[in-house]
Scaffold this motif. Sequence first.
Motif: not given
Length: 111
Positions: A70-99
């Motif tokens: 639910a809502g909108t997730f921002n990974d530090g690069a873009r917004d991802h609305p409800a229904g989005t799936f993300l795969h972040a491989p080992a060693g990757s990073w992001h900066i979670p936020a949600s306006p």
Amino acid sequence: MNPEILAQPGYTWTTVAEAPVRELFPGIRLRPLWQGPTGAHANVLEMDPGAAWPHRDLHEPGPEEVYVVAGTFNDGARDHPAGTFLHAPAGSWHIPASPAGCTLFLFYPQG
């Protein structure tokens, strides 16, 4: 009805409402749902409007799987609305936020 389903070793269930709540950072709460014998685990993460991770979220030792419930997730690069799936491989990073706030289902297959 097949009650033998519930008697299978390792077969388990819970609800988000029954999961204990741990505040990770202001406005960011983790609700652990399940942990397997090898360290894999599943959680629900709730982010209040305006909440942000205070630093890089590094994915170690393995990947992170994220489903925006639910809502909108921002990974530090873009917004991802409800229904989005993300795969972040080992060693990757992001900066979670949600306006606007969000609820995420998180799965860590390798812990």
